[in-house]
Design a protein around this motif. Structure first.
Motif: not given
Ligand code: ATP
Length: 438
Positions: A20-42
């Motif tokens: 439930e930690d949204v900021p943490l998840r956002l950080h993780f999502t940003e990182l996935l995006l930076a690595e081009g892992r769009h499906n996982e980021a979605v």
């Protein structure tokens, strides 16, 4: 997932520990995006949206993850669109919606539609993970031609309803596995077989997978087509090899699907080769009593138990026959919750969906959630504004689907009326009476 960076791996673990930690998840999502892992980021953004549906930063991240034009970007240049293709999303402000290029949108969302917002629970046994072995080493030396999935992350709690079946599985498999001392005291073996029957799509395979998940056991799913071979003797050898592979990699749940085809009534089985396969299966199931079969749990399934050889149901083989029914209202709610768990939903009135989905199977309900997500996704792609899945999407999806169990109950009714010898189908008779179908 072995190619991922240590940072991604640590963040993945951190997010799993604090979902439930949204900021943490956002950080993780940003990182996935930076690595081009769009499906996982979605998928990650979708979970964040569930916890913080109104959060602009989360929505913005979802837009970027889906690679959509950002909110406010002018729509794409109008192109010729077939009139029927433009129908699904009515304009809410009374103006004509802009013409929409469906082919381009389809291409745009193509990469997203696959895993979309949530991973399919039935794919939980990740093929890249090492199979479980008896000593827990995952040593691939035992790898055979028959695939054994590593224990997945589906648990019994993920299976909606089926309390009676769960209780039986607990007594037969789970409690003895978890309580070795009691097992010794009562001389209970760690093996056994149960036969699940009922209409299609009501979770027989799903619950078998969940049992493997609970036991931390490997999972081997076998259907008739895996077994039968045109060459004399090969089918029997296949049956034997399957059980041998399971024994080597115990604990293992062997799921025998379409048992009616494997063990069709011997009197009706004219094909001599098939009869031999049935006999081989009986031999292997009898082997379940032998010490070498400790840790081999057989769950068989059929839609037509009345076609299953009675010999298969003798004690020590598949000595319990359990009916798996379409989910009742609380179970439907649980199933809907499960299939919406990682999708961006907003103010969904589950009670309404539960009401209009009487007689739907679990698979029908999974399909409702999938279709509703599709509506919202295409709408988002079309408008360039990400929107949540709402009650309306789910109601619309439910309207398009007819309960798939109806035809099964039509034939089951005859059996319940005329062939309930010895009360084998008492559960079925009771259910049909309750539903006023008998
Ligand atoms: P068949 O007889 O056609 O093989 P089945 O009874 O084995 O069908 P499953 O394949 O287990 O049905 O179910 C199909 C899908 O429906 C599952 O992967 C799962 O997504 C969903 N489903 C069915 N029942 C349930 C349930 N009780 N809880 C959650 N999901 C369910």
């Amino acid at each position: 997932m072995s190619d991922e960076s240590p940072l991604i791996r640590s963040l993945r673990a951190a997010v799993a520990a604090a979902p439930e930690d949204v900021p943490l998840r956002l950080h993780f999502t940003e990182l996935l995006l930076a690595e081009g892992r769009h499906n996982e980021a979605v998928a990650q953004a979708a979970v964040a949206l569930q916890h913080a549906p109104g959060d602009e930063a989360v929505r913005d991240l979802m837009v970027r993850a889906m690679q959509l034009p950002t909110v406010g970007t002018p729509p794409p240049a109008p192109t010729a669109t077939p009139p029927e293709a433009a129908a699904p999303s009515p304009a809410t402000d009374g103006t004509q919606p802009p013409a929409f290029d469906w082919a381009a949108a389809e291409q745009e969302v193509a990469g997203v539609v696959g895993p979309r917002f949530a991973a399919d629970p039935t794919d939980a046994g990740d093929a890249t993970e090492a199979p479980l072995t008896a000593d827990g080493s995952g040593d691939p030396a035992d790898a055979s031609a028959w695939d054994i999935d590593a224990p997945g992350d589906v648990r019994l709690a993920d299976v909606g309803g089926m309390q009676q079946v769960k209780d039986r599985l607990d007594a037969a498999f789970l409690a003895p596995m978890r309580n070795p001392e009691l097992r010794k005291l009562y001389g209970k073996s760690l093996r056994g077989g149960l036969l699940l029957y009922g209409p299609p799509g009501c979770g027989k395979t799903f619950i078998a997978r969940a049992v493997a998940g609970e036991l931390g056991a490997g999972f081997m799913s076998v259907s008739l087509s895996d077994i039968l071979d045109m060459y004399v003797g090969t089918s029997e050898k296949n049956v034997h090899d399957i059980f041998e592979a399971a024994r080597r990699q115990a604990p293992c749940v062997v799921f025998l699907d379409e048992l009616d085809a494997l063990g069709a009534k011997r009197s009706r089985t004219q094909h001599g080769g098939l009869r031999n396969v049935v006999n081989q299966l009986l031999t292997e199931l009898d082997g379940i009593n032998a010490a070498q079969n400790e840790g081999v749990f057989v769950l068989a399934a059929t839609n037509v138990p009345w076609d299953v050889d009675l010999a298969l149901r003798r004690p020590g083989r598949l000595d319990r026959t359990l009916l798996v029914l379409p989910p009742d209202a609380p179970a439907r709610e649980a199933i809907l919750r499960y299939h919406l768990r990682e999708r961006p939903i907003e103010s969904v009135d589950l009670g309404k969906i539960v009401k209009v989905t009487e007689d739907f199977s679990g698979a029908d309900l999974a399909h409702v959630c999938e279709s509703a997500a599709e509506y919202a996704l295409l709408d988002s792609a079309r408008s360039g504004t990400v929107r949540m899945i709402g009650t309306k999407d789910l109601l619309n999806a439910a309207k398009q689907i007819k309960p798939s169990s109806e035809s099964w109950f039509a034939s089951a009714r005859n059996v319940a009326m005329f062939a309930n010898d010895g009360g084998v189908y008492d559960d079925l008779v009771a259910y049909l009476k309750k539903k006023r179908k008998l």
